[in-house]
Design a protein around this motif. Structure first.
Motif, short mmCIF file in Angstrom:
data_model
loop_
_atom_site.label_atom_id
_atom_site.label_comp_id
_atom_site.label_asym_id
_atom_site.label_seq_id
_atom_site.Cartn_x
_atom_site.Cartn_y
_atom_site.Cartn_z
N GLY A 144 -18.23 -22.10 2.16
CA GLY A 144 -18.38 -20.83 2.92
C GLY A 144 -19.20 -20.93 4.24
O GLY A 144 -19.33 -20.09 4.96
N CYS A 145 -19.60 -22.22 4.66
CA CYS A 145 -20.38 -22.51 5.89
C CYS A 145 -19.28 -22.83 6.88
O CYS A 145 -18.28 -23.67 6.71
N GLU A 146 -19.15 -22.21 8.04
CA GLU A 146 -18.16 -22.29 9.01
C GLU A 146 -18.20 -23.52 9.95
O GLU A 146 -19.24 -23.81 10.44
N ALA A 147 -17.17 -23.99 10.31
CA ALA A 147 -16.79 -25.03 11.19
C ALA A 147 -17.14 -24.66 12.56
O ALA A 147 -16.79 -23.69 12.82
N GLY A 148 -17.69 -25.46 13.57
CA GLY A 148 -17.55 -24.73 14.93
C GLY A 148 -18.96 -24.32 15.21
O GLY A 148 -19.05 -23.73 16.37
N GLU A 149 -19.94 -24.12 14.02
CA GLU A 149 -21.09 -23.30 14.30
C GLU A 149 -22.36 -24.00 14.94
O GLU A 149 -23.15 -23.66 15.89
N TYR A 150 -22.54 -25.24 14.29
CA TYR A 150 -23.84 -25.84 14.75
C TYR A 150 -23.36 -27.50 15.49
O TYR A 150 -22.94 -28.13 14.64
N ARG A 151 -23.65 -27.50 16.70
CA ARG A 151 -23.41 -28.82 17.35
C ARG A 151 -24.56 -29.60 17.45
O ARG A 151 -25.54 -29.25 17.16
N ALA A 152 -24.27 -30.71 17.91
CA ALA A 152 -25.42 -31.75 18.30
C ALA A 152 -25.97 -31.43 19.53
O ALA A 152 -25.20 -31.30 20.50
#
Length: 399
Positions: A144-152
């Motif tokens: 349920g956590c979206e890809a592309g949301e939290y970057r380095a």
């Protein structure tokens, strides 16, 4: 009258008393005679009050010091091992290192993400605790956590061991190919596949192997800096910034007003300094980072300055009394600044390697004009040619 219960089964041994009585200057020990080296004429010793011995004081003082050092080391080792359990299994499988870091140099990838704890009011904080825990442990987004949301937000390579301690920062906006994804900024790899994909992306980009990884925990990072008494950073130009709206806006923001030269920062302000992207105009006369320009390369240098500040606090001989007194607190808080594969055996070696290797100047990819990087690439990215990457890799590996 004998103290031992079992001694009542034995017969009295008077031979030692007789032998002691025959020796000159050696009165017998026991209830009827003075002890060895007992009294001088005219002086009486109170019963049960022996004279203090400086050797005894030194002995117990040394034992107390060793016990305090051992307690500090155990706190560090246990905390480091607990943090290593949190790291994603996929990230551990992507690494190539071994536990013996001190005798042979190895490469460590330091990652800081742009996610904030869900209990803060800062923009970008995850709405779900499980999503925050996934990115803080280096997991790929799932459930349920979206890809592309939290970057380095930070990518720094540290080459430690074998007498070296070199650092290389990679700007987060550097353009590159990401395995299984379309070419884009290098920090996007973390949002697609967690720490494992970020490791493979950096390896492919620079042509080297990553041996260990450490993901910055922002809360632990602040506590570590506060535990060592703050850090000193060298600010090249006076800098003012309002992080997340600044202090007093109800968003958990921080207001920075730093003068040119040496500044001593607590944990909150040191973290804010490492996160500055867009300075604001400083009050008063003189040029500032706002008027002179501030880009991602300056930000990477600021992050290295904070890392050097922590290293200096931990290894400065003049700080030994302070670090000794607060040893168990520092030992417990230091590993909690990172989620890493380096546990109780390897993490202490990293501290020793930092002390032995000295302080190298901040090295940032594409910060040198001779590297001929394109600072205005696709999507506002930085394009580093193969020659620039090769030279940066050689500086990292060879100093």
């Amino acid at each position: 009258s004998r103290r031992s219960i079992f001694s009542r089964l034995k017969s009295a041994d008077l031979s030692r008393l007789r032998e002691g009585a025959k020796l000159p200057g050696k009165p017998p020990k026991g209830p009827g005679g003075p002890s060895q080296g007992d009294r001088e004429p005219g002086k009486r010793r109170l019963p049960g009050r022996p004279h203090p011995s400086w050797r005894r004081v030194l002995k117990w003082g040394g034992i107390a010091v060793l016990g305090w050092i051992l307690l500090s080391f155990l706190a560090f080792a246990i905390s480091a091992q607990l943090q290593s359990f949190k790291l994603s299994g996929e990230a551990k499988d992507a690494l190539h290192g071994n536990p013996f870091l001190l005798p042979s140099a190895q490469t460590i990838l330091l990652i800081g993400t742009d996610a904030r704890p869900p209990n803060t009011n800062e923009p970008g904080a995850p709405h779900k605790k499980k999503c925050f825990e996934q990115q803080s442990h280096g997991d790929a987004p799932h459930d349920g956590c979206e890809a592309g949301e939290y970057r380095a937000d930070t990518l720094m390579l540290i080459r430690a061991g074998g007498g070296s301690f070199n650092k290389l920062s990679i700007p987060r906006d550097t353009y590159t190919e990401i395995p299984g994804e379309a070419p884009t900024k290098i920090n996007a790899a973390y949002s697609f596949g967690g720490a494992a994909l970020q490791i493979r992306t950096v390896e492919q980009f620079l042509g080297l192997k990553i041996d260990h990884v450490a993901i910055i925990d922002f809360t632990g990072f602040e506590k570590l800096i506060d535990a060592v008494g703050g850090v000193e950073v060298e600010v090249p130009q006076k800098l003012c910034a309002d992080i997340s709206g600044g202090a007093g806006h109800g968003q958990g923001g921080v207001t920075l007003r730093l003068h040119k030269g040496t500044n001593t920062l607590d944990g909150e302000k040191a973290l804010a300094y490492a996160r500055v992207r867009e300075p604001v105009e400083c009050p008063g006369p003189g040029k500032s980072a706002y008027t002179l320009g501030y880009n991602d390369l300056d930000r990477e240098k600021a992050q290295q300055s904070v890392i050097n500040g922590i290293k200096s606090r931990l290894t400065d001989p003049l700080r030994l009394p302070y670090n000794f007194i607060k040893g168990p607190i520092i030992g417990w808080d230091a590993p909690k600044a990172f989620v890493s594969d380096m546990g109780f055996f390897t993490m202490p070696q990293l501290i020793l390697a930092a002390a032995i290797g000295g302080s190298s100047p901040a090295d940032v990819l594409c910060s040198k004009p001779a590297e001929h990087c394109d600072l205005d690439g696709p999507e506002g990215s930085i394009v580093a040619p193969e020659a620039a990457r090769r030279h940066a890799r050689n500086r990292l590996l060879n100093g």
